[in-house]
Design an enzyme around this catalytic site. Structure first.
Site, mmCIF file in Angstrom:
data_model
loop_
_atom_site.group_PDB
_atom_site.id
_atom_site.type_symbol
_atom_site.label_atom_id
_atom_site.label_comp_id
_atom_site.label_asym_id
_atom_site.label_seq_id
_atom_site.Cartn_x
_atom_site.Cartn_y
_atom_site.Cartn_z
ATOM 1 N N ARG A 12 0.890 -1.289 -0.079
ATOM 2 C CA ARG A 12 -0.165 -0.181 0.303
ATOM 3 C C ARG A 12 1.295 1.055 0.082
ATOM 4 N NH1 ARG A 12 -1.197 4.963 2.504
ATOM 5 N NH2 ARG A 12 -0.390 3.921 4.671
ATOM 6 N N ASP A 13 1.567 1.582 0.891
ATOM 7 C CA ASP A 13 3.065 2.838 1.189
ATOM 8 C C ASP A 13 3.677 2.455 0.540
ATOM 9 O OD1 ASP A 13 3.284 5.263 2.248
ATOM 10 O OD2 ASP A 13 3.503 4.300 4.139
ATOM 11 N N HIS A 205 4.418 4.024 13.007
ATOM 12 C CA HIS A 205 4.758 4.267 11.353
ATOM 13 C C HIS A 205 5.680 5.467 11.102
ATOM 14 C CE1 HIS A 205 2.871 3.829 7.323
ATOM 15 N NE2 HIS A 205 3.372 5.233 6.953
ATOM 16 N N HIS A 207 9.019 7.022 7.945
ATOM 17 C CA HIS A 207 9.646 6.810 6.953
ATOM 18 C C HIS A 207 10.865 7.157 7.495
ATOM 19 C CE1 HIS A 207 5.881 6.935 4.324
ATOM 20 N NE2 HIS A 207 5.860 6.689 4.995
ATOM 21 N N CYS A 238 3.688 8.814 0.842
ATOM 22 C CA CYS A 238 2.670 9.969 0.378
ATOM 23 C C CYS A 238 2.393 10.966 -0.650
ATOM 24 C CB CYS A 238 1.779 10.125 1.761
ATOM 25 S SG CYS A 238 0.331 11.275 1.516
ATOM 26 N N ASN A 247 9.196 4.578 3.685
ATOM 27 C CA ASN A 247 9.423 3.867 4.498
ATOM 28 C C ASN A 247 10.405 3.905 5.397
ATOM 29 O OD1 ASN A 247 6.909 3.383 3.156
ATOM 30 N ND2 ASN A 247 6.020 3.232 5.574
#
Ligand code: COA
Ligand code: ZN
Length: 306
Positions: A12-13, A205, A207, A238, A247
């Site tokens: 996803r990310d 989470h 990055h 994002c 990430n």
């Protein structure tokens, strides 16, 4: 050995912001390889507007195929609103994540709502998901700095966390969306948030924009957090948060955690296979800080067995 829980968010990310289109088959294969490496939890896709994020337009096809192929895998999907939840539920999703940013402008840029409306919509979406019997996570994004508003007030982060818990979030994911935090700040902020969110329900989470992703994960570990998002190969970012790099890489996190005495259940050679596959798909070199060393170890091991 004490266990930590890693959710791999590469599908996803990682894939939401790629220039090269990735087929549903290839996404499925990437997730298969992650599961084969021992990854127990993934964020598979997002049910967002296909106009906003064209790379995730196949979510409705991917999720049922994924459940059929890998029924044991814990699979979460990101949903920004009730429409996303409806689509996710129709596809058979069993776990959803809402995304609430702690600042006004980030919500507007990301989901076209102000903070108040975004909070309300996220709360409604969580409540409805619970009613449907789904597991729930709530991202509290830009929890350290906002790319538009600068440093995020701790009180704003606390208020968002508290509201999402109250609305029924099973897990709160504190997100350093642009990767600007440093370990001392992580220790301080998580220490303060532990008063709002039970530590076993807190996930982080990070990055790796400034190269501090793993150090931040270590600070979180020391603060008592045992739930981490990470992305195989370090892909991610994002599209609506300028300056966000990928990430923290799952392989870096696994290496750091295992070498520090925590079990992850994830095999590094297995992860390398998934990363090699993603690299072929995206047609560019991938990998976190330790990738060169990890590949060298693999080559040595292969040479000694042949
Ligand atoms: N999935 C698919 N389509 C959706 C949707 C969803 N979850 N939510 C809304 N839409 C559709 C509407 O049906 C409408 O379609 P139409 O133009 O064919 O009638 C269109 O999108 C506009 O709807 P609206 O409610 O006005 O949404 P918006 O334009 O204000 O956009 C979001 C709001 C949340 C849908 C959009 O900003 C978005 O998808 N953001 C996701 C951002 C993201 O993924 N960020 C990275 C992860 S943090
Ligand atoms: Zn992210």
């Amino acid at each position: 050995m004490e266990r930590i829980h890693i959710t791999d968010v590469a599908p996803r990310d990682g894939l939401q912001n790629q220039q090269v289109p990735v087929s549903t088959d290839a996404k499925l294969q990437l997730i298969r390889l992650l599961a084969a490496a021992g990854v127990q939890s993934v964020e598979a896709t997002s049910f967002v507007s296909p106009k906003a994020v064209p790379q995730m337009a196949d979510a409705g096809d991917l999720v049922p195929r994924l459940h059929a192929a890998l029924p044991q895998l814990r699979t979460s999907v990101l949903v920004p609103n009730l429409k996303g939840l409806e689509r996710a539920h129709a596809a058979g999703a069993q776990e959803i994540a809402v995304v609430l940013s702690a600042t006004e402008t980030m919500n507007r840029k990301n989901i076209n709502m102000g903070l108040e409306q975004a909070t309300e919509v996220s709360a409604q979406t969580l409540a409805e998901a619970r009613r449907l019997g789904l597991r729930t996570r709530a991202y509290v994004a830009v929890a350290f700095d906002c790319p538009f508003e600068g440093p995020t007030a701790l009180t704003a982060v606390q208020a968002s966390c508290a509201r999402m818990l109250e609305a029924g979030a099973g897990e709160i994911v504190v997100a350093d969306t642009i990767g600007s935090a440093a370990p001392g700040q992580v220790r301080q902020r998580l220490g303060a948030l532990a008063g709002t969110v039970p530590i076993e329900r807190l996930a982080v989470h990070f990055h790796d924009t400034r190269g501090m992703g793993v150090a931040n994960a270590w600070a979180a570990l020391q603060a008592g957090v045992r739930r981490f998002d990470a992305s195989a190969g370090g892909i991610g970012g994002c599209p609506f948060a300028p300056g966000a790099a990928g990430n923290v890489a799952t392989e870096d996190l696994v290496l750091m955690a295992e070498q520090s005495g925590f079990a992850t259940g994830i095999s590094l050679p297995g992860l390398l296979e998934a990363i090699d596959f993603a690299q072929d798909q995206l047609q560019r070199p991938l990998g976190g800080r330790a990738i060169t060393w990890l590949r060298r170890q693999r080559d040595k091991a292969l040479a000694s067995t042949s």
